[in-house]
Design an enzyme around this catalytic site. Sequence first.
Site, short mmCIF file in Angstrom:
data_model
loop_
_atom_site.label_atom_id
_atom_site.label_comp_id
_atom_site.label_asym_id
_atom_site.label_seq_id
_atom_site.Cartn_x
_atom_site.Cartn_y
_atom_site.Cartn_z
N HIS A 104 0.84 -1.20 0.00
CA HIS A 104 0.00 0.00 0.00
C HIS A 104 0.87 1.24 0.00
CE1 HIS A 104 0.69 -1.15 4.22
NE2 HIS A 104 0.67 0.15 4.51
N HIS A 106 0.65 5.25 1.21
CA HIS A 106 -0.08 6.29 1.95
C HIS A 106 0.00 7.58 1.15
CE1 HIS A 106 0.09 4.23 6.04
NE2 HIS A 106 1.04 3.56 5.40
P1 AMP Z 1 1.62 0.54 7.53
O1 AMP Z 1 2.34 0.84 8.81
O2 AMP Z 1 2.23 1.24 6.36
O3 AMP Z 1 1.44 -0.95 7.33
O4 AMP Z 1 0.20 1.21 7.70
C1 AMP Z 1 -1.01 0.52 7.76
C2 AMP Z 1 -2.11 1.55 7.86
O5 AMP Z 1 -3.35 0.90 7.76
C3 AMP Z 1 -2.13 2.35 9.17
O6 AMP Z 1 -1.98 3.74 8.87
C4 AMP Z 1 -3.51 2.04 9.75
O7 AMP Z 1 -4.11 3.16 10.39
C5 AMP Z 1 -4.29 1.62 8.52
N1 AMP Z 1 -5.41 0.72 8.75
C6 AMP Z 1 -5.42 -0.42 9.48
N2 AMP Z 1 -6.63 -1.00 9.45
C7 AMP Z 1 -7.41 -0.22 8.65
C8 AMP Z 1 -8.75 -0.27 8.20
N3 AMP Z 1 -9.57 -1.28 8.57
N4 AMP Z 1 -9.22 0.70 7.40
C9 AMP Z 1 -8.40 1.71 7.02
N5 AMP Z 1 -7.12 1.82 7.41
C10 AMP Z 1 -6.63 0.88 8.21
#
Ligand code: AMP
Length: 119
Positions: A104, A106
């Site tokens: 993903h 951001h």
């Molecule tokens: P990362 O540290 O790059 O893996 O970030 C994962 C991101 O996913 C974090 O910013 C979380 O806040 C976000 N996240 C986790 N669960 C959900 C969800 N159900 N819907 C939207 N965002 C999420």
Amino acid sequence: MLYDSSNIFARILREEIACDKVFENDHVLAFKDISPQAPQHILIIPKGDYCNFHDFHENAPALLINEFYRTIRLVIQQCHLEKNGYRLITNCGVDSGQIVDHYHVHLLGGKNLGSLIVS
Ligand code: AMP
């Protein structure tokens, strides 16, 4: 690293869990981060079993890679972030703090984001 299809983004793609959708096409889904770190904080994910940046670029077809980055640009435009700017971040692996092992990006914007913090 093997892709684990029980991760939360895979569950969102299977519509087992709801998301606040911003954009979707055949290849890509974009939705709002559940814990926003900026006024606009959107996650953009490919529809495919890729753990992270490395996995995606090693194993995804060129069409999907192209479509993924083209879509990020579309989402930036849709969110009106072009004028004032934005930040793209991707975490990869343990040292980055990657929590969800589905590739993903951001997209953050909507305020002055300051400088990157390295600790
Ligand atoms: P990362 O540290 O790059 O893996 O970030 C994962 C991101 O996913 C974090 O910013 C979380 O806040 C976000 N996240 C986790 N669960 C959900 C969800 N159900 N819907 C939207 N965002 C999420």
